[in-house]
Design a protein around this motif. Structure first.
Motif, PDB file in Angstrom:
ATOM      1  N   ARG A  34       0.837  -1.205   0.000  1.00  0.00           N
ATOM      2  CA  ARG A  34       0.000   0.000   0.000  1.00  0.00           C
ATOM      3  C   ARG A  34       0.867   1.249   0.000  1.00  0.00           C
ATOM      4  NH1 ARG A  34      -4.774  -1.563   2.861  1.00  0.00           N
ATOM      5  NH2 ARG A  34      -5.565  -3.193   1.502  1.00  0.00           N
ATOM      6  N   VAL A  35       0.285   2.330  -0.519  1.00  0.00           N
ATOM      7  CA  VAL A  35       0.904   3.645  -0.354  1.00  0.00           C
ATOM      8  C   VAL A  35       0.145   4.333   0.769  1.00  0.00           C
ATOM      9  CG1 VAL A  35       1.414   5.867  -1.414  1.00  0.00           C
ATOM     10  CG2 VAL A  35       1.465   3.792  -2.815  1.00  0.00           C
ATOM     11  N   THR A  36       0.811   4.543   1.877  1.00  0.00           N
ATOM     12  CA  THR A  36       0.187   5.246   3.003  1.00  0.00           C
ATOM     13  C   THR A  36       0.711   6.682   3.013  1.00  0.00           C
ATOM     14  OG1 THR A  36       0.042   3.217   4.300  1.00  0.00           O
ATOM     15  CG2 THR A  36      -0.147   5.294   5.512  1.00  0.00           C
ATOM     16  N   GLY A  37      -0.197   7.620   2.920  1.00  0.00           N
ATOM     17  CA  GLY A  37       0.186   9.031   2.925  1.00  0.00           C
ATOM     18  C   GLY A  37       0.134   9.581   4.340  1.00  0.00           C
ATOM     19  N   LYS A  46       5.460  15.110  10.832  1.00  0.00           N
ATOM     20  CA  LYS A  46       5.597  14.048   9.829  1.00  0.00           C
ATOM     21  C   LYS A  46       7.042  13.525   9.779  1.00  0.00           C
ATOM     22  CE  LYS A  46       4.227  16.810   6.492  1.00  0.00           C
ATOM     23  NZ  LYS A  46       4.020  18.056   7.265  1.00  0.00           N
ATOM     24  N   SER A  47       7.994  14.456   9.664  1.00  0.00           N
ATOM     25  CA  SER A  47       9.396  14.029   9.561  1.00  0.00           C
ATOM     26  C   SER A  47       9.843  13.318  10.828  1.00  0.00           C
ATOM     27  CB  SER A  47      10.317  15.225   9.321  1.00  0.00           C
ATOM     28  OG  SER A  47       9.952  15.893   8.163  1.00  0.00           O
ATOM     29  N   THR A  48       9.392  13.815  11.966  1.00  0.00           N
ATOM     30  CA  THR A  48       9.789  13.199  13.243  1.00  0.00           C
ATOM     31  C   THR A  48       9.280  11.759  13.300  1.00  0.00           C
ATOM     32  OG1 THR A  48       9.682  15.372  14.286  1.00  0.00           O
ATOM     33  CG2 THR A  48       9.654  13.468  15.759  1.00  0.00           C
ATOM     34  N   LEU A  49       8.044  11.536  12.874  1.00  0.00           N
ATOM     35  CA  LEU A  49       7.484  10.184  12.879  1.00  0.00           C
ATOM     36  C   LEU A  49       8.265   9.281  11.918  1.00  0.00           C
ATOM     37  CD1 LEU A  49       5.327   8.204  13.780  1.00  0.00           C
ATOM     38  CD2 LEU A  49       3.789   9.146  12.075  1.00  0.00           C
ATOM     39  N   MET A  50       8.611   9.823  10.755  1.00  0.00           N
ATOM     40  CA  MET A  50       9.363   9.027   9.786  1.00  0.00           C
ATOM     41  C   MET A  50      10.757   8.699  10.314  1.00  0.00           C
ATOM     42  SD  MET A  50       8.260  10.686   6.195  1.00  0.00           S
ATOM     43  CE  MET A  50       7.208   9.609   5.276  1.00  0.00           C
ATOM     44  N   LEU A 156       9.475   7.852   2.601  1.00  0.00           N
ATOM     45  CA  LEU A 156       9.859   8.961   1.714  1.00  0.00           C
ATOM     46  C   LEU A 156       9.283  10.260   2.250  1.00  0.00           C
ATOM     47  CD1 LEU A 156       9.063   7.155  -1.686  1.00  0.00           C
ATOM     48  CD2 LEU A 156      11.222   7.183  -0.421  1.00  0.00           C
ATOM     49  N   ASP A 157      10.191  11.158   2.640  1.00  0.00           N
ATOM     50  CA  ASP A 157       9.763  12.419   3.246  1.00  0.00           C
ATOM     51  C   ASP A 157       9.612  13.479   2.150  1.00  0.00           C
ATOM     52  OD1 ASP A 157       9.099  14.345   5.061  1.00  0.00           O
ATOM     53  OD2 ASP A 157      10.893  14.098   6.311  1.00  0.00           O
ATOM     54  N   GLU A 158       8.386  13.844   1.858  1.00  0.00           N
ATOM     55  CA  GLU A 158       8.053  14.874   0.851  1.00  0.00           C
ATOM     56  C   GLU A 158       8.786  14.656  -0.478  1.00  0.00           C
ATOM     57  OE1 GLU A 158       6.263  18.041   1.625  1.00  0.00           O
ATOM     58  OE2 GLU A 158       6.189  17.981   3.810  1.00  0.00           O
ATOM     59  N   PRO A 159       8.622  13.488  -1.099  1.00  0.00           N
ATOM     60  CA  PRO A 159       9.388  13.223  -2.323  1.00  0.00           C
ATOM     61  C   PRO A 159       8.962  14.059  -3.522  1.00  0.00           C
ATOM     62  CG  PRO A 159       7.789  11.465  -1.955  1.00  0.00           C
ATOM     63  CD  PRO A 159       7.750  12.356  -0.736  1.00  0.00           C
ATOM     64  N   LEU A 186       5.524   4.575   2.960  1.00  0.00           N
ATOM     65  CA  LEU A 186       5.044   5.632   3.837  1.00  0.00           C
ATOM     66  C   LEU A 186       5.578   6.937   3.255  1.00  0.00           C
ATOM     67  CD1 LEU A 186       3.623   6.474   6.465  1.00  0.00           C
ATOM     68  CD2 LEU A 186       5.773   6.105   7.672  1.00  0.00           C
ATOM     69  N   VAL A 187       4.666   7.776   2.782  1.00  0.00           N
ATOM     70  CA  VAL A 187       5.057   8.952   1.998  1.00  0.00           C
ATOM     71  C   VAL A 187       4.435  10.196   2.619  1.00  0.00           C
ATOM     72  CG1 VAL A 187       4.971   9.979  -0.311  1.00  0.00           C
ATOM     73  CG2 VAL A 187       4.981   7.503  -0.080  1.00  0.00           C
ATOM     74  N   SER A 188       5.251  11.180   2.946  1.00  0.00           N
ATOM     75  CA  SER A 188       4.679  12.389   3.554  1.00  0.00           C
ATOM     76  C   SER A 188       4.477  13.484   2.526  1.00  0.00           C
ATOM     77  CB  SER A 188       5.574  12.908   4.688  1.00  0.00           C
ATOM     78  OG  SER A 188       6.754  13.457   4.148  1.00  0.00           O
ATOM     79  N   SER A 189       3.524  14.341   2.822  1.00  0.00           N
ATOM     80  CA  SER A 189       3.302  15.524   1.993  1.00  0.00           C
ATOM     81  C   SER A 189       2.516  16.547   2.812  1.00  0.00           C
ATOM     82  CB  SER A 189       2.510  15.155   0.744  1.00  0.00           C
ATOM     83  OG  SER A 189       2.288  16.313  -0.023  1.00  0.00           O
ATOM     84  N   HIS A 190       2.785  17.817   2.535  1.00  0.00           N
ATOM     85  CA  HIS A 190       1.929  18.818   3.178  1.00  0.00           C
ATOM     86  C   HIS A 190       0.918  19.368   2.163  1.00  0.00           C
ATOM     87  CE1 HIS A 190       5.266  21.253   1.594  1.00  0.00           C
ATOM     88  NE2 HIS A 190       4.321  22.156   1.375  1.00  0.00           N
ATOM     89  N   VAL A 191       0.954  18.775   0.929  1.00  0.00           N
ATOM     90  CA  VAL A 191       0.008  19.193  -0.103  1.00  0.00           C
ATOM     91  C   VAL A 191      -1.161  18.224  -0.084  1.00  0.00           C
ATOM     92  CG1 VAL A 191      -0.264  19.630  -2.575  1.00  0.00           C
ATOM     93  CG2 VAL A 191       1.949  20.018  -1.478  1.00  0.00           C
ATOM     94  N   MET A 192      -2.305  18.691   0.369  1.00  0.00           N
ATOM     95  CA  MET A 192      -3.422  17.781   0.598  1.00  0.00           C
ATOM     96  C   MET A 192      -3.904  17.088  -0.675  1.00  0.00           C
ATOM     97  SD  MET A 192      -3.906  17.386   3.699  1.00  0.00           S
ATOM     98  CE  MET A 192      -5.406  16.442   3.553  1.00  0.00           C
ATOM     99  N   ASP A 193      -3.751  17.747  -1.839  1.00  0.00           N
ATOM    100  CA  ASP A 193      -4.238  17.122  -3.072  1.00  0.00           C
ATOM    101  C   ASP A 193      -3.517  15.808  -3.373  1.00  0.00           C
ATOM    102  OD1 ASP A 193      -6.141  18.934  -3.465  1.00  0.00           O
ATOM    103  OD2 ASP A 193      -5.080  20.105  -4.986  1.00  0.00           O
TER     104      ASP A 193
END
Ligand SMILES: Nc1ncnc2c1ncn2[C@@H]1O[C@H](COP(=O)(O)OP(=O)(O)OP(=O)(O)O)[C@@H](O)[C@H]1O
Length: 239
Positions: A34-37, A46-50, A156-159, A186-193
């Motif tokens: 899965r891709v978990t956002g 987010k970065s701290t959790l990653m 992946l932190d804000e790839p 596990l992929v972070s983003s601050h862009v909700m779209d």
């Protein structure tokens, strides 16, 4: 452990940074295939959790297991990849030299550097020095390095930061392909779209998980038109 077990399991995670609690008592499971956002505003953790899930964060308490082993275990080195927001590659080497160097360090198969360069669309730049690349291209070198050796877990932190819409769409397609092959992402983003590209969404705010959902559920449960409005609706409903 069976393939149905979560790739990452977090229990009672607390993190103290700069004399204050960023998290206290967070539980989370991240599935394989899965891709978990991990989505939320800047500074929500987010970065701290990653960093905690890959075992590089200080001040952590609680239990984090990755592929059944404690986060950061030596045995996970080749099985878990982590790409940070800042490109962690050598400026004075070419793209090919960087990827071949990291491939050797990991014991990745011969030809893996060229394979990942093609995956991240950097084949034409293989002979180019990293300091002559654009910001987005540099980020893709780091991402390529993270893909070496076909890791089972990718953090992946804000790839997608600094990528144009075409490259961003290609990157999400690439991540989807890796998940389809069984990897946990596990992929972070601050862009909700970007939420719409994920199978599952973990929405965060100020060190807490405010929703653990899917894109469809998020939109239908809030009646919002887009993920950004939905996120605001979730926050409003909780306050
Ligand atoms: N080196 C540090 N020392 C102390 N506190 C820090 C440090 N780095 C981050 N923090 C704090 O930890 C909290 C979480 O930061 P973190 O970088 O995990 O957020 P984030 O959601 O990844 O943000 P962004 O999207 O801007 O990268 C923030 O409140 C931040 O101020």
């Amino acid at each position: 452990m069976s393939s149905a077990d979560p790739a990452i399991s977090v229990r009672g995670l607390s993190v103290r940074r700069g004399g204050r609690d960023v998290f206290s008592g967070v539980d989370l499971d991240i599935a394989r295939g899965r891709v978990t956002g991990l989505l939320g505003p800047s500074g929500c953790g987010k970065s701290t959790l990653m960093r905690a899930t890959v075992g590089v964060q200080l001040g952590v308490s609680g239990e984090i297991r990755v592929l059944g082993l404690p986060a950061g275990s030596r045995a996970l080195r080749r099985r878990v990849a982590y790409a940070t927001q800042s490109a962690s590659v050598y400026d004075d080497l070419t793209v090919g030299q960087n990827l071949r160097y990291f491939a050797r360090m990991l014991g990745a198969p011969r030809g893996d550097a060229e394979r990942v360069a093609a995956l991240v669309g950097l084949e034409p730049q293989l002979r180019q020095r990293v300091d002559a690349l654009s910001g987005g291209q540099r980020g893709r070198v780091s991402l390529g390095a993270a893909l070496l050796g076909s890791p089972e877990v990718l953090v992946l932190d804000e790839p997608t930061v600094g990528l144009d819409p075409v490259l961003r769409a290609e990157l999400w397609e690439l991540l989807r392909g890796l998940a389809d092959e069984g990897a946990a992402l596990l992929v972070s983003s601050h862009v909700m779209d970007e939420a719409l590209h994920c199978d599952r969404l973990v929405l965060m705010r100020e060190g807490g998980i405010v929703a653990d959902t899917t894109p469809d559920e998020l939109l239908s449960s809030t009646g919002a038109r887009d993920p950004e409005a939905a996120f605001l609706a979730v926050i409003e409903a909780r306050s």
